[in-house]
Design a protein around this motif. Structure first.
Motif, PDB file in Angstrom:
ATOM      1  N   ARG A   1       0.853  -1.199   0.000  1.00 58.81           N
ATOM      2  CA  ARG A   1       0.000   0.000   0.000  1.00 58.81           C
ATOM      3  C   ARG A   1       0.885   1.244   0.000  1.00 58.81           C
ATOM      4  NH1 ARG A   1      -4.915  -0.457   3.713  1.00 58.81           N
ATOM      5  NH2 ARG A   1      -5.672  -1.511   1.811  1.00 58.81           N
ATOM      6  N   TRP A   2       0.813   1.980  -1.088  1.00 58.94           N
ATOM      7  CA  TRP A   2       1.609   3.200  -1.251  1.00 58.94           C
ATOM      8  C   TRP A   2       0.688   4.387  -1.038  1.00 58.94           C
ATOM      9  CZ3 TRP A   2       4.107   4.777  -6.613  1.00 58.94           C
ATOM     10  CH2 TRP A   2       4.770   5.996  -6.460  1.00 58.94           C
ATOM     11  N   GLN A   3       0.941   5.111   0.042  1.00 60.11           N
ATOM     12  CA  GLN A   3       0.150   6.295   0.388  1.00 60.11           C
ATOM     13  C   GLN A   3       1.083   7.457   0.694  1.00 60.11           C
ATOM     14  OE1 GLN A   3      -2.232   4.532   3.642  1.00 60.11           O
ATOM     15  NE2 GLN A   3      -4.027   4.729   2.320  1.00 60.11           N
ATOM     16  N   GLY A   4       1.053   8.467  -0.157  1.00 58.01           N
ATOM     17  CA  GLY A   4       1.914   9.634   0.052  1.00 58.01           C
ATOM     18  C   GLY A   4       3.378   9.253  -0.001  1.00 58.01           C
ATOM     19  N   THR A   5       4.081   9.500   1.096  1.00 58.81           N
ATOM     20  CA  THR A   5       5.512   9.200   1.144  1.00 58.81           C
ATOM     21  C   THR A   5       5.809   7.893   1.859  1.00 58.81           C
ATOM     22  OG1 THR A   5       5.743  10.483   3.192  1.00 58.81           O
ATOM     23  CG2 THR A   5       6.119  11.647   1.109  1.00 58.81           C
ATOM     24  N   SER A   6       4.786   7.138   2.208  1.00 54.37           N
ATOM     25  CA  SER A   6       5.005   5.890   2.929  1.00 54.37           C
ATOM     26  C   SER A   6       4.491   4.700   2.135  1.00 54.37           C
ATOM     27  CB  SER A   6       4.303   5.928   4.295  1.00 54.37           C
ATOM     28  OG  SER A   6       2.894   5.932   4.137  1.00 54.37           O
ATOM     29  N   ILE A   7       5.091   3.544   2.392  1.00 55.11           N
ATOM     30  CA  ILE A   7       4.619   2.306   1.782  1.00 55.11           C
ATOM     31  C   ILE A   7       4.640   1.224   2.848  1.00 55.11           C
ATOM     32  CG2 ILE A   7       6.926   1.699   0.896  1.00 55.11           C
ATOM     33  CD1 ILE A   7       5.316   0.454  -1.541  1.00 55.11           C
ATOM     34  N   THR A   8       3.578   0.428   2.906  1.00 55.56           N
ATOM     35  CA  THR A   8       3.457  -0.624   3.897  1.00 55.56           C
ATOM     36  C   THR A   8       3.207  -1.960   3.232  1.00 55.56           C
ATOM     37  OG1 THR A   8       1.089  -0.174   4.151  1.00 55.56           O
ATOM     38  CG2 THR A   8       2.586   0.926   5.693  1.00 55.56           C
ATOM     39  N   TRP A   9       3.557  -3.014   3.939  1.00 58.29           N
ATOM     40  CA  TRP A   9       3.299  -4.387   3.505  1.00 58.29           C
ATOM     41  C   TRP A   9       2.232  -4.973   4.416  1.00 58.29           C
ATOM     42  CZ3 TRP A   9       2.801  -7.898   0.185  1.00 58.29           C
ATOM     43  CH2 TRP A   9       2.859  -9.262   0.490  1.00 58.29           C
ATOM     44  N   GLU A  10       1.149  -5.448   3.784  1.00 53.44           N
ATOM     45  CA  GLU A  10       0.028  -6.018   4.520  1.00 53.44           C
ATOM     46  C   GLU A  10      -0.188  -7.454   4.049  1.00 53.44           C
ATOM     47  OE1 GLU A  10      -3.376  -3.463   4.361  1.00 53.44           O
ATOM     48  OE2 GLU A  10      -2.159  -1.634   4.589  1.00 53.44           O
TER      49      GLU A  10
END
Length: 268
Positions: free
Chosen positions: A68-77
């Motif tokens: 999930r790429w949101q703004g300046t951050s990316i997370t792994w779900e």
């Protein structure tokens, strides 16, 4: 790379440098094991072996999870639950995610994010073709003048992905070869040293066609050591999934640099 013993001969130090390069490449995380480069889209990016996944793995679960790429951050779900913030290579060492024999991580290029996919078991499927270096040649270890430019220069450096990267240059390395004055512009300059990308008249014939890389110690007393014996192939010589910078026209040399790594026999 670890430091060389100062009591060894230049030829012995060069041989150890070649051996370290071989060990780095012929390793589970070596460049030949890179099997994918997938550019992400803002929002959710599915990862798995399913046909509907943007980041598609060769095998494994149909849906491994979401990036999930949101703004300046990316997370792994992951599909099993939980959320992990991922660091990109622009922030230091990227955070790896592993699934079986595969590993992926996030790279950032000019504001875009991409997944690099690696097969950690690549050696069992296509053994490394080896690495060849020319014998150490003292004449190609050159002490160049480190000159400050009167005005900074902005180079538009092309990459193998077709993009242009703007690089601001404030210095140049100047040396003489066969009665001619030659200058090289650095791609990077910092506390750890100077990085050049160049091509020469031997590129494509003797050495890798797209040019080679050269890392040098930090300049001292207005000089920089250009040891072309340590000119090495860029990652794109070993995998089509790299994002290497190409030599700017300013760094095209009109003579063959007969030193350093030769063309990779394995191709890709």
């Amino acid at each position: 790379m670890t430091a060389d013993r100062t009591d060894a001969s230049p030829a012995a130090r060069h041989q150890r440098w070649c051996q370290r390069r071989l060990a780095e490449l012929d390793a589970p995380q070596g460049w030949p094991g890179l099997i994918g480069l997938i550019w992400l889209e803002p929002g959710d990016n599915a990862v798995g072996a399913g046909a509907d996944c943007l980041v598609r793995l060769p095998d494994g679960p149909e849906r491994l999870g979401l990036l999930r790429w949101q703004g300046t951050s990316i997370t792994w779900e992951p599909a099993g639950g939980g959320v992990q913030a991922l660091q990109t290579d622009a922030q230091g060492e990227p955070t790896p995610v592993r699934s079986g024999a595969y590993q992926f991580f996030i790279i950032e290029r000019e504001g875009r994010l991409a997944v690099r996919l690696r097969d950690l078991e690549w050696q069992a499927k296509r053994p490394f073709a080896g690495l060849e270096c020319l014998p150490y040649a003292p004449a190609w270890s050159i002490e160049a003048a480190w000159e400050t430019l009167g005005e900074p220069v902005t180079m538009e450096v092309p990459t193998v992905t077709g993009e242009l990267k703007a690089v601001t240059v404030r210095h140049r390395a100047v040396f003489d070869h066969a009665g001619q004055t030659v200058a090289l512009l650095p791609m990077e300059t910092g506390e750890e040293g100077v990085f050049f990308v160049f091509r020469d008249a031997g590129s494509g014939r003797l050495t890798y066609g797209a040019g080679r890389f050269l890392r040098c110690p930090p300049p001292q007393n207005g000089k920089v050591l250009l040891d072309f014996n340590r000119a090495y192939n860029p990652p794109c010589a070993f995998t089509p999934f790299a994002t290497c910078p190409l030599p700017p026209p300013e760094n095209w040399l009109g003579f063959a640099v007969e030193a350093g790594e030769l063309k990779y026999r394995g191709g890709h």
